[in-house]
Design a protein around this motif. Structure first.
Motif, mmCIF file in Angstrom:
data_model
loop_
_atom_site.group_PDB
_atom_site.id
_atom_site.type_symbol
_atom_site.label_atom_id
_atom_site.label_comp_id
_atom_site.label_asym_id
_atom_site.label_seq_id
_atom_site.Cartn_x
_atom_site.Cartn_y
_atom_site.Cartn_z
ATOM 1 N N ALA A 1 9.856 6.239 -6.165
ATOM 2 C CA ALA A 1 10.770 5.889 -5.064
ATOM 3 C C ALA A 1 10.053 5.032 -4.024
ATOM 4 C CB ALA A 1 11.312 7.157 -4.419
ATOM 5 N N THR A 2 8.793 5.292 -3.819
ATOM 6 C CA THR A 2 8.047 4.463 -2.879
ATOM 7 C C THR A 2 7.818 3.062 -3.448
ATOM 8 O OG1 THR A 2 6.987 6.422 -1.927
ATOM 9 C CG2 THR A 2 5.933 4.299 -1.500
ATOM 10 N N SER A 3 7.534 2.988 -4.737
ATOM 11 C CA SER A 3 7.403 1.664 -5.368
ATOM 12 C C SER A 3 8.694 0.872 -5.247
ATOM 13 C CB SER A 3 7.048 1.819 -6.852
ATOM 14 O OG SER A 3 5.750 2.346 -7.011
ATOM 15 N N VAL B 1 0.865 -1.187 0.000
ATOM 16 C CA VAL B 1 0.000 0.000 0.000
ATOM 17 C C VAL B 1 0.901 1.237 0.000
ATOM 18 C CG1 VAL B 1 -1.762 1.259 1.300
ATOM 19 C CG2 VAL B 1 -1.852 -1.246 1.172
ATOM 20 N N LEU B 2 0.836 1.978 -1.103
ATOM 21 C CA LEU B 2 1.747 3.110 -1.311
ATOM 22 C C LEU B 2 1.140 4.364 -0.704
ATOM 23 C CD1 LEU B 2 2.711 2.405 -5.036
ATOM 24 C CD2 LEU B 2 3.724 1.444 -2.952
ATOM 25 N N ALA B 3 1.767 4.851 0.367
ATOM 26 C CA ALA B 3 1.211 5.974 1.147
ATOM 27 C C ALA B 3 2.287 6.992 1.484
ATOM 28 C CB ALA B 3 0.554 5.443 2.421
ATOM 29 N N GLY B 4 3.248 7.154 0.581
ATOM 30 C CA GLY B 4 4.364 8.048 0.872
ATOM 31 C C GLY B 4 4.155 9.486 0.427
ATOM 32 N N GLY B 5 2.966 9.785 -0.096
ATOM 33 C CA GLY B 5 2.716 11.129 -0.600
ATOM 34 C C GLY B 5 2.263 12.094 0.482
ATOM 35 N N VAL B 6 2.375 13.405 0.181
ATOM 36 C CA VAL B 6 2.006 14.429 1.172
ATOM 37 C C VAL B 6 0.647 15.068 0.875
ATOM 38 C CG1 VAL B 6 4.408 14.936 1.749
ATOM 39 C CG2 VAL B 6 3.256 16.239 -0.072
ATOM 40 N N GLY B 7 0.085 14.772 -0.269
ATOM 41 C CA GLY B 7 -1.258 15.283 -0.578
ATOM 42 C C GLY B 7 -1.296 16.772 -0.873
ATOM 43 N N ALA B 8 -0.350 17.258 -1.656
ATOM 44 C CA ALA B 8 -0.263 18.717 -1.919
ATOM 45 C C ALA B 8 -1.545 19.244 -2.557
ATOM 46 C CB ALA B 8 0.941 19.011 -2.810
ATOM 47 N N ARG B 9 -2.118 18.506 -3.511
ATOM 48 C CA ARG B 9 -3.333 18.987 -4.203
ATOM 49 C C ARG B 9 -4.530 19.048 -3.246
ATOM 50 N NH1 ARG B 9 -2.733 14.874 -9.200
ATOM 51 N NH2 ARG B 9 -1.635 13.762 -7.547
ATOM 52 N N MET B 10 -4.558 18.167 -2.295
ATOM 53 C CA MET B 10 -5.658 18.159 -1.312
ATOM 54 C C MET B 10 -5.483 19.312 -0.337
ATOM 55 S SD MET B 10 -8.398 16.811 -0.111
ATOM 56 C CE MET B 10 -8.606 15.131 -0.712
HETATM 57 N N1 LIG Z 1 6.297 10.077 -2.804
HETATM 58 C C1 LIG Z 1 5.112 9.461 -2.978
HETATM 59 C C2 LIG Z 1 4.045 10.095 -3.692
HETATM 60 C C3 LIG Z 1 2.828 9.441 -3.788
HETATM 61 N N2 LIG Z 1 2.696 8.217 -3.215
HETATM 62 C C4 LIG Z 1 1.401 7.563 -3.192
HETATM 63 O O1 LIG Z 1 0.899 7.363 -4.484
HETATM 64 C C5 LIG Z 1 -0.540 7.401 -4.416
HETATM 65 C C6 LIG Z 1 -1.079 8.287 -5.518
HETATM 66 O O2 LIG Z 1 -0.402 9.516 -5.451
HETATM 67 P P1 LIG Z 1 -1.115 10.956 -5.352
HETATM 68 O O3 LIG Z 1 -2.604 10.855 -5.412
HETATM 69 O O4 LIG Z 1 -0.422 11.853 -6.283
HETATM 70 O O5 LIG Z 1 -0.742 11.342 -3.843
HETATM 71 P P2 LIG Z 1 0.169 12.551 -3.409
HETATM 72 O O6 LIG Z 1 1.476 12.499 -4.106
HETATM 73 O O7 LIG Z 1 0.152 12.562 -1.916
HETATM 74 O O8 LIG Z 1 -0.696 13.800 -3.932
HETATM 75 P P3 LIG Z 1 -0.110 15.195 -4.486
HETATM 76 O O9 LIG Z 1 0.462 14.876 -5.845
HETATM 77 O O10 LIG Z 1 -1.345 16.050 -4.557
HETATM 78 O O11 LIG Z 1 0.909 15.664 -3.499
HETATM 79 C C7 LIG Z 1 -0.929 7.909 -3.040
HETATM 80 O O12 LIG Z 1 -1.430 6.848 -2.262
HETATM 81 C C8 LIG Z 1 0.371 8.449 -2.504
HETATM 82 O O13 LIG Z 1 0.459 8.343 -1.086
HETATM 83 C C9 LIG Z 1 3.745 7.580 -2.551
HETATM 84 O O14 LIG Z 1 3.583 6.455 -2.049
HETATM 85 N N3 LIG Z 1 4.940 8.212 -2.447
#
Ligand SMILES: Nc1ccn([C@@H]2O[C@H](COP(=O)(O)OP(=O)(O)OP(=O)(O)O)[C@@H](O)[C@H]2O)c(=O)n1
Ligand SMILES: C[C@](O)(CO)[C@H](O)COP(=O)(O)O
Length: 255
Positions: free
Chosen positions: A98-100, A20-29
């Motif tokens: 990088a998370t993948s 489960v890829l959850a490394g994002g910060v959610g900038a768009r949200m």
């Molecule tokens: N460095 C990152 C960027 C994204 N993801 C994951 O990839 C999935 C889809 O990415 P996205 O919707 O783009 O999430 P964010 O990168 O958090 O959103 P944003 O681009 O708005 O910052 C999400 O579960 C996010 O957590 C991740 O594991 N590692």
């Protein structure tokens, strides 16, 4: 399909791990915390995504790759949320790619015939049917993606230096799909693809099937039907849409 690792014995079913890829910060949200931690009908978005794979009979174990600052919170959620199949909660990387690859490294000791399902943590409404279809597709292909048709005509644009856009192409809609996750792979396929991809300074990927297509051109990437409800929570308002979709599901886990 679940079972012990296929290490060594070809008669054994390949082990199936969901990452489960959850490394994002959610900038768009926006917001103070990553969107995967937002509540969705009483449970965190990420908790629902993890639970879907814990509930999947074909999945043997789940690893979670989370934003490093929030690892303790997710570990706590796993411990107290009955998410017993979770075998590791690890730091994600600075990009989705990088998370993948962090997920791949976490599975370094697994046999190449074992399987991995990479899933966006922010797709909490993934169905058991989609998960099962992805695992089934991996009995005859080394890679599989989940996709849905597009109701809109999709266009290709070019942007000039002033930023204005002009129409460049209108690809035939019948051959277009919108990619979702899970995206599944035999581990030896994904390892070979990323070995080549990470050596390419031009690497720019937004998913994982695209990496296999580009760097292992001979490898079949099967596509299974996704669901319109398997939305990616990306922008403000998406959680509310997900809540409405969740309440419409027959066996809604609410909370
Ligand atoms: N460095 C990152 C960027 C994204 N993801 C994951 O990839 C999935 C889809 O990415 P996205 O919707 O783009 O999430 P964010 O990168 O958090 O959103 P944003 O681009 O708005 O910052 C999400 O579960 C996010 O957590 C991740 O594991 N590692
Ligand atoms: C993997 C994906 O969900 C397929 O549609 C999408 O590419 C993720 O993109 P994001 O920009 O990382 O959300």
């Amino acid at each position: 399909m679940s079972g012990a690792s296929a290490a060594g014995d070809p008669s054994e079913a390949p082990r199936v791990t969901a990452a489960v890829l959850a490394g994002g910060v959610g900038a768009r949200m926006g917001g103070a915390r990553p969107k995967q931690l937002l509540p969705l009908a009483g449970r965190a978005v990420i908790e629902r995504s993890i639970a879907a794979f814990c509930d999947a009979p074909d999945v043997d174990d789940v690893i979670v790759l989370m934003v490093e600052d929030h690892l303790p919170e997710v570990s706590e959620m796993v411990e107290h949320g009955g998410l017993a199949k979770v075998s590791a909660v690890l730091p994600g990387g600075p990009t989705r790619t990088a998370t993948s690859t962090a997920a791949l490294r976490a599975l370094d000791t697994r046999d190449g015939r074992d399987l991995v399902l990479l899933h966006d943590a922010v797709r909490p409404l993934v169905s058991q049917r989609v998960i099962a279809d992805c695992v089934a597709a991996l009995t005859e292909a080394g890679a599989v993606g989940t996709a849905v048709p597009t109701a809109d005509t999709v266009i290709e644009v070019e942007r000039d230096t002033s930023g204005s856009q002009t129409l460049r192409a209108v690809p035939p809609r019948e051959s277009l799909r919108r990619m979702q996750t899970p995206q599944g792979f035999r581990l030896d396929v994904l390892r070979r693809a990323y070995d080549r991809a990470l050596a390419d300074p031009e690497l720019a990927a937004t998913d994982d099937c695209g990496v296999v297509l580009r760097y292992l051109p001979g490898e079949t990437v099967r596509i299974v039907e996704g669901d319109e409800s398997n939305l990616k929570i990306t922008n403000p308002g998406d959680v509310e849409v997900a809540e409405m979709l969740l309440r419409r599901q027959p066996a809604a886990r609410v909370p």
